[in-house]
Design a protein around this motif. Sequence first.
Motif, PDB file in Angstrom:
ATOM      1  N   GLN A 118      13.324   3.483   2.878  1.00  0.00           N
ATOM      2  CA  GLN A 118      13.031   4.151   1.607  1.00  0.00           C
ATOM      3  C   GLN A 118      13.861   3.558   0.469  1.00  0.00           C
ATOM      4  O   GLN A 118      13.440   3.575  -0.681  1.00  0.00           O
ATOM      5  N   GLU A 172      13.106  -2.437  -1.405  1.00  0.00           N
ATOM      6  CA  GLU A 172      11.865  -2.937  -1.988  1.00  0.00           C
ATOM      7  C   GLU A 172      11.185  -3.780  -0.925  1.00  0.00           C
ATOM      8  O   GLU A 172      11.774  -4.733  -0.426  1.00  0.00           O
ATOM      9  N   GLU A 204       4.746  -3.039   3.216  1.00  0.00           N
ATOM     10  CA  GLU A 204       4.365  -1.714   2.724  1.00  0.00           C
ATOM     11  C   GLU A 204       3.120  -1.212   3.444  1.00  0.00           C
ATOM     12  O   GLU A 204       3.046  -0.030   3.808  1.00  0.00           O
ATOM     13  N   VAL A 260       7.202  11.442   2.201  1.00  0.00           N
ATOM     14  CA  VAL A 260       7.803  10.971   0.944  1.00  0.00           C
ATOM     15  C   VAL A 260       7.563   9.469   0.774  1.00  0.00           C
ATOM     16  O   VAL A 260       7.206   9.015  -0.323  1.00  0.00           O
ATOM     17  N   LEU A 261       7.724   8.710   1.848  1.00  0.00           N
ATOM     18  CA  LEU A 261       7.455   7.271   1.764  1.00  0.00           C
ATOM     19  C   LEU A 261       5.989   7.001   1.457  1.00  0.00           C
ATOM     20  O   LEU A 261       5.668   6.123   0.645  1.00  0.00           O
ATOM     21  N   SER A 283       3.941   8.927  -0.186  1.00  0.00           N
ATOM     22  CA  SER A 283       3.680   9.276  -1.584  1.00  0.00           C
ATOM     23  C   SER A 283       4.280   8.250  -2.536  1.00  0.00           C
ATOM     24  O   SER A 283       3.693   7.949  -3.575  1.00  0.00           O
ATOM     25  N   LYS A 284       5.417   7.697  -2.170  1.00  0.00           N
ATOM     26  CA  LYS A 284       6.038   6.646  -2.984  1.00  0.00           C
ATOM     27  C   LYS A 284       5.113   5.418  -3.050  1.00  0.00           C
ATOM     28  O   LYS A 284       4.926   4.827  -4.116  1.00  0.00           O
ATOM     29  N   ASP A 315       2.120   6.138  -5.241  1.00  0.00           N
ATOM     30  CA  ASP A 315       2.441   5.971  -6.665  1.00  0.00           C
ATOM     31  C   ASP A 315       2.239   4.524  -7.091  1.00  0.00           C
ATOM     32  O   ASP A 315       1.731   4.252  -8.171  1.00  0.00           O
ATOM     33  N   LYS A 316       2.641   3.625  -6.223  1.00  0.00           N
ATOM     34  CA  LYS A 316       2.531   2.199  -6.526  1.00  0.00           C
ATOM     35  C   LYS A 316       1.101   1.690  -6.369  1.00  0.00           C
ATOM     36  O   LYS A 316       0.667   0.810  -7.108  1.00  0.00           O
ATOM     37  N   VAL A 328       6.150  17.555  -3.654  1.00  0.00           N
ATOM     38  CA  VAL A 328       5.687  16.161  -3.623  1.00  0.00           C
ATOM     39  C   VAL A 328       4.192  16.115  -3.931  1.00  0.00           C
ATOM     40  O   VAL A 328       3.730  15.258  -4.676  1.00  0.00           O
TER      41      VAL A 328
END
Length: 168
Positions: free
Chosen positions: A88, A91, A97, A123-124, A126-127, A130-131, A162
């Motif tokens: 998490q 990069e 990913e 959480v990962l 959703s992260k 977002d990208k 979240v």
Amino acid sequence: METALEHILTSTYKDEMIAYLQSHPEYFEEAAALAMSNKRLYSWRAAWLLWSCMTENDSRIRPYIKSFINSLETKPDGHQRELLKILQNMELDEEDEGILFNVCVNLWLKINSQPSVRYTAFVLMSKMADKYPELLHEVLLLTEDHYIETLSPGIKHSISRVIEKIRQ
């Protein structure tokens, strides 16, 4: 025979472990290898120690990203959570990913796993959504009641926050 790092992992408290690894950077590689291994007493502790000592996007972790991702599904719950926390903070390239997203989906779908592991996987996901907005719909589909009902009240609340953020 137990190595010096292994001894530290099982015989000292958090602050001492962190101080040891910070003052002995030559053991970082051993800690990473232990974090990927299946040594019952040491592996999850090594992953936890790496997470506790790393910086955001830590260059020392970069060589191990693929191995961490590839080993995730073979680890026990607590160990998975610690590896996810490491990832998490990194990069990742697009290929990593994609693989990690799929692993996180698989971890999320295991409704009897520890809620903290499932939460960290969510959480990962959703992260990454977002990208990559094309993943948003897929992540939202994974929030149906039967995926959430086995979570503790605190984790349910965190997941709902979240989800709210995703929907905005």
